[in-house]
Design an enzyme around this catalytic site. Structure first.
Site, PDB file in Angstrom:
ATOM      1  N   TYR A   1       0.868  -1.179   0.000  1.00 51.21           N
ATOM      2  CA  TYR A   1       0.000   0.000   0.000  1.00 51.21           C
ATOM      3  C   TYR A   1       0.906   1.231   0.000  1.00 51.21           C
ATOM      4  O   TYR A   1       2.018   1.192  -0.490  1.00 51.21           O
ATOM      5  CB  TYR A   1      -0.936  -0.122   1.223  1.00 51.21           C
ATOM      6  CG  TYR A   1      -1.982   0.931   1.383  1.00 51.21           C
ATOM      7  CD1 TYR A   1      -2.810   1.307   0.334  1.00 51.21           C
ATOM      8  CD2 TYR A   1      -2.170   1.541   2.622  1.00 51.21           C
ATOM      9  CE1 TYR A   1      -3.782   2.272   0.503  1.00 51.21           C
ATOM     10  CE2 TYR A   1      -3.148   2.505   2.803  1.00 51.21           C
ATOM     11  CZ  TYR A   1      -3.949   2.871   1.744  1.00 51.21           C
ATOM     12  OH  TYR A   1      -4.906   3.829   1.918  1.00 51.21           O
TER      13      TYR A   1
ATOM     14  N   LYS B   1      -5.676  -1.550  -2.100  1.00 52.69           N
ATOM     15  CA  LYS B   1      -6.723  -1.330  -1.099  1.00 52.69           C
ATOM     16  C   LYS B   1      -7.413  -2.644  -0.759  1.00 52.69           C
ATOM     17  O   LYS B   1      -7.659  -2.958   0.418  1.00 52.69           O
ATOM     18  CB  LYS B   1      -7.763  -0.343  -1.623  1.00 52.69           C
ATOM     19  CG  LYS B   1      -7.250   1.074  -1.828  1.00 52.69           C
ATOM     20  CD  LYS B   1      -7.374   1.888  -0.567  1.00 52.69           C
ATOM     21  CE  LYS B   1      -6.937   3.334  -0.821  1.00 52.69           C
ATOM     22  NZ  LYS B   1      -7.060   4.178   0.360  1.00 52.69           N
TER      23      LYS B   1
ATOM     24  N   GLU C   1     -12.258   5.754  -5.500  1.00 52.13           N
ATOM     25  CA  GLU C   1     -10.887   5.968  -5.070  1.00 52.13           C
ATOM     26  C   GLU C   1     -10.125   6.832  -6.074  1.00 52.13           C
ATOM     27  O   GLU C   1     -10.081   6.523  -7.268  1.00 52.13           O
ATOM     28  CB  GLU C   1     -10.179   4.605  -4.938  1.00 52.13           C
ATOM     29  CG  GLU C   1      -8.859   4.657  -4.228  1.00 52.13           C
ATOM     30  CD  GLU C   1      -8.999   5.055  -2.774  1.00 52.13           C
ATOM     31  OE1 GLU C   1      -8.170   5.862  -2.308  1.00 52.13           O
ATOM     32  OE2 GLU C   1      -9.927   4.577  -2.105  1.00 52.13           O
ATOM     33  N   ASP C   2      -9.568   7.933  -5.591  1.00 53.84           N
ATOM     34  CA  ASP C   2      -8.675   8.788  -6.381  1.00 53.84           C
ATOM     35  C   ASP C   2      -9.317   9.339  -7.649  1.00 53.84           C
ATOM     36  O   ASP C   2      -8.679   9.430  -8.705  1.00 53.84           O
ATOM     37  CB  ASP C   2      -7.387   8.035  -6.725  1.00 53.84           C
ATOM     38  CG  ASP C   2      -6.513   7.838  -5.495  1.00 53.84           C
ATOM     39  OD1 ASP C   2      -6.779   8.514  -4.482  1.00 53.84           O
ATOM     40  OD2 ASP C   2      -5.578   7.032  -5.532  1.00 53.84           O
TER      41      ASP C   2
ATOM     42  N   ALA D   1      -6.188  22.057  -0.721  1.00 55.67           N
ATOM     43  CA  ALA D   1      -7.627  22.301  -0.605  1.00 55.67           C
ATOM     44  C   ALA D   1      -8.399  21.400  -1.559  1.00 55.67           C
ATOM     45  O   ALA D   1      -9.409  21.793  -2.116  1.00 55.67           O
ATOM     46  CB  ALA D   1      -7.934  23.770  -0.889  1.00 55.67           C
TER      47      ALA D   1
ATOM     48  N   ALA E   1      -9.600  15.553  -0.279  1.00 52.45           N
ATOM     49  CA  ALA E   1      -9.243  15.021   1.034  1.00 52.45           C
ATOM     50  C   ALA E   1      -9.302  16.121   2.088  1.00 52.45           C
ATOM     51  O   ALA E   1      -9.888  15.943   3.162  1.00 52.45           O
ATOM     52  CB  ALA E   1      -7.851  14.392   0.986  1.00 52.45           C
TER      53      ALA E   1
ATOM     54  N   ASN F   1      -3.409   6.736   8.874  1.00 49.59           N
ATOM     55  CA  ASN F   1      -3.637   6.203   7.531  1.00 49.59           C
ATOM     56  C   ASN F   1      -5.077   5.735   7.369  1.00 49.59           C
ATOM     57  O   ASN F   1      -5.675   5.220   8.313  1.00 49.59           O
ATOM     58  CB  ASN F   1      -2.673   5.039   7.270  1.00 49.59           C
ATOM     59  CG  ASN F   1      -2.629   4.637   5.821  1.00 49.59           C
ATOM     60  OD1 ASN F   1      -3.544   4.013   5.322  1.00 49.59           O
ATOM     61  ND2 ASN F   1      -1.563   5.010   5.133  1.00 49.59           N
TER      62      ASN F   1
END
Length: 452
Positions: A75, A146, A218-219, A275, A278, A417
Site C-alpha cells: 500500500y 486497497k 478511489e482517487d 484544498a 481530502a 492512515n
C-alpha cells in the site's frame, strides 16, 4: 509444494513437483529470507505481488503475520511508485478494466469477471492518484492494494473483492508518449459520455452483485468525487475513501491530540496545506464535530483555513474558488499583506493544527498538534518534529523510521492512515448499510446537518 502425496496422485501432479511436501511455515520463511535481501522498494513490491499471483494463501499469510512491515510496500507509499511505473513492471492483469469505448456493453464486461459473489468493489478513474496526479490506467495499483487490506485487515475473502479501473483517457502528456502505457491514448473525456459511463457501471455492478455491494470510489478528481458522492449515496452503498476515510482518521487524530494536550477540539485553529477533496472532507467533518460540541457552523468554519497552490484561500482573491471551498474562504487578515507562502500563513494565522500533504515549520514558533495526512512519496516528515524540537504531536499517512533530535531524544512518527478506516467497511453488507452510509455521506459532503 504443499500438496500432499494423495492430492498429487489425484490431481496428476506426481513427478511434476519435487518429492518434498513443504509446509506453509517453510514457504513463509523462504519469502522473508528473499525479501530481506532486497533494498529497492519497487523490487520488493514486484516480488510480493508476484507471490499474490502464484500463491495467494501464502501472500495473505505473510501479509497478516507482518502487516506493519509489509503494508507500506503493498500500500502507501510504495504503491504510488508502482503505479507510476505500472506499464514497465507489468506481469499480468489484475481486476477489471473498463474503457469509455465499452459504453453500452459494461454489463457484459462485468459478466466476464469469474466470481459470482463480490461484496466489495474499489474503483478508480486514475485522475488523482495519491499526490502523483493523473496516471490513467496506471492507477489500477490503488484498487488492487486497497483490496489486499480488505482481506488482510478485515478478513474478507479475496474472491469477494473486485478492483476496477475505468479508463476515459488521461491528460498526462508523459503517459500519452509512453510506449508502455496500457490505456487509451487520448485526452480525458469530460463530456456527458463520462457521466453516462459511470451510471452504466454502477447499474451493472449492482445488477449482478446486489444493491448492498460496497462500491468504493478511489482517487477520482476533486470535481467528480463530491458530485458522485452526492449523486449515488441515496441509491447505492457507496464510500469515498479520499473524502470520508481520510476525514475519519484525521478527525480521530485531532481527538486523540485533544486528550494529550488538554486543548478541546473547539479551541483548535486548523490550517490545511492543500484544498482538494481530502482536505475538504476533513475540514467538513471537523466542522461537524465542532458543531456537535456546541459551536455554530459559521464559527466552526472560521476556525478552518486552507492554503492551496495559489496561496491562502481568501475572499475576493484573483484565482477562482471552488464552490466546495467557499465555506473556508475567509476575509483576509486585517492590517497585513496576504501571506504568499505557507510558512508566512503559519506565522500570521498561528494555527494549533496543520493538516496536509506536506508541511514544514520554520523558526521558533510551533503548533501543539501537527497532523500530516496523505503524504506523497517525496515527503520528509522528520523535518517537522526536528524543526519543532519535539514540541509537536505528529502523524503521517505513511510509516517512517525513528526520528532522532539534536538533543538525542528519539521519537517514532505516528501513522494516520486510511487503512484504519476502510477495511471496516465490511459492515456495508448489513441491511442497514445504505441508511448509515447516507448519513456519513451527508456529513462529509455538507460538513453540517444531521449528526451521525
Amino acid at each position: 509444494m504443499a500438496f500432499t502425496l494423495h492430492e498429487r496422485q489425484m490431481l496428476g501432479l506426481q513427478g511434476l513437483l519435487p518429492p518434498k511436501i513443504e509446509t506453509q511455515d517453510i514457504q513463509a520463511l523462504r519469502f522473508h529470507k528473499n525479501l530481506a535481501k532486497m533494498t529497492d522498494p519497487l523490487e520488493k513490491y514486484i516480488y510480493i505481488m508476484g507471490i499474490q499471483e502464484r500463491n495467494e494463501k501464502l501472500f495473505y499469510r505473510v501479509l497478516q503475520d507482518d502487516i506493519e512491515r509489509l503494508m507500506p510496500i503493498v500500500y502507501t507509499p510504495t504503491v504510488g511508485l508502482a503505479c507510476s511505473q505500472y506499464g514497465h513492471i507489468f506481469r499480468r492483469p489484475k481486476g477489471l478494466f473498463i474503457s469509455i469505448s465499452d459504453r453500452g456493453h459494461i454489463r457484459s464486461i462485468v459478466n466476464n469477471w469469474p466470481e459470482n459473489d463480490v461484496k466489495a468493489v474499489v474503483v478508480t478513474d486514475g485522475e488523482r492518484i495519491l499526490g502523483l496526479g493523473d496516471l490513467g490506467v496506471y492507477g489500477m495499483g490503488i484498487p488492487v492494494g486497497k483490496l489486499c487490506l480488505y482481506t488482510a485487515c478485515a478478513g474478507i475473502h479475496p474472491d469477494k473483492c473486485l478492483p476496477v479501473c475505468i479508463d476515459v483517457g488521461t491528460d498526462n502528456t508523459t503517459l500519452l508518449k509512453d510506449p508502455f502505457y496500457m490505456g487509451l491514448y487520448q485526452k480525458r473525456d469530460r463530456s456527458q459520455v463520462y457521466d453516462d459511463l459511470i451510471d452504466e457501471f454502477m447499474e451493472a455492478i449492482t445488477d449482478r452483485y446486489g444493491q448492498n455491494t460496497l462500491i468504493q470510489f478511489e482517487d477520482f478528481g476533486n470535481h467528480n468525487a463530491f458530485r458522485f458522492l452526492r449523486k449515488y449515496r441515496e441509491k447505492y452503498c457507496t464510500f469515498n475513501d479520499d473524502i470520508q476515510g481520510t476525514a475519519s482518521v484525521a478527525l480521530a487524530g485531532l481527538l486523540a491530540a485533544q486528550r494529550a494536550t488538554g486543548k478541546p477540539l473547539t479551541d483548535q485553529k486548523v490550517l490545511f496545506l492543500g484544498a482538494g477533496e481530502a482536505a475538504l472532507g476533513i475540514a467538513n467533518l471537523i466542522v461537524m464535530a465542532m458543531m456537535e460540541r456546541g459551536v455554530s457552523h459559521e464559527e466552526a468554519s472560521r476556525r478552518v483555513w486552507m492554503f492551496d497552490k495559489h496561496g491562502l484561500l481568501v475572499q475576493g482573491r484573483e484565482q477562482k474558488v471552488d464552490p466546495h471551498q467557499e465555506p473556508f474562504a475567509h476575509r483576509a487578515p486585517q492590517d497585513i499583506d496576504i501571506p504568499k507562502t505557507f510558512v508566512e500563513a503559519v506565522n500570521v494565522l498561528r494555527p494549533s493544527a496543520i493538516i496536509g500533504e506536506r508541511a514544514y515549520l520554520f523558526g521558533n514558533w510551533c503548533s501543539n498538534t501537527v497532523a500530516l495526512s496523505l503524504p506523497s512519496c517525496h515527503t520528509d516528515p522528520p523535518s517537522l518534529p526536528s524543526s519543532c524540537q519535539g514540541r509537536c504531536l505528529f502523524a503521517s499517512g505513511s510509516p517512517f523510521e525513528l526520528v532522532t533530535l539534536r538533543d538525542g531524544r528519539t521519537f517514532k512518527p505516528g501513522q494516520g492512515n486510511n487503512a484504519y478506516i476502510f477495511p471496516g467497511n465490511e459492515w456495508s453488507c448489513h441491511p442497514w448499510a445504505p441508511l448509515l452510509q447516507r448519513h456519513i455521506s451527508e456529513a462529509a459532503c455538507r460538513g453540517a446537518g444531521d449528526s451521525i
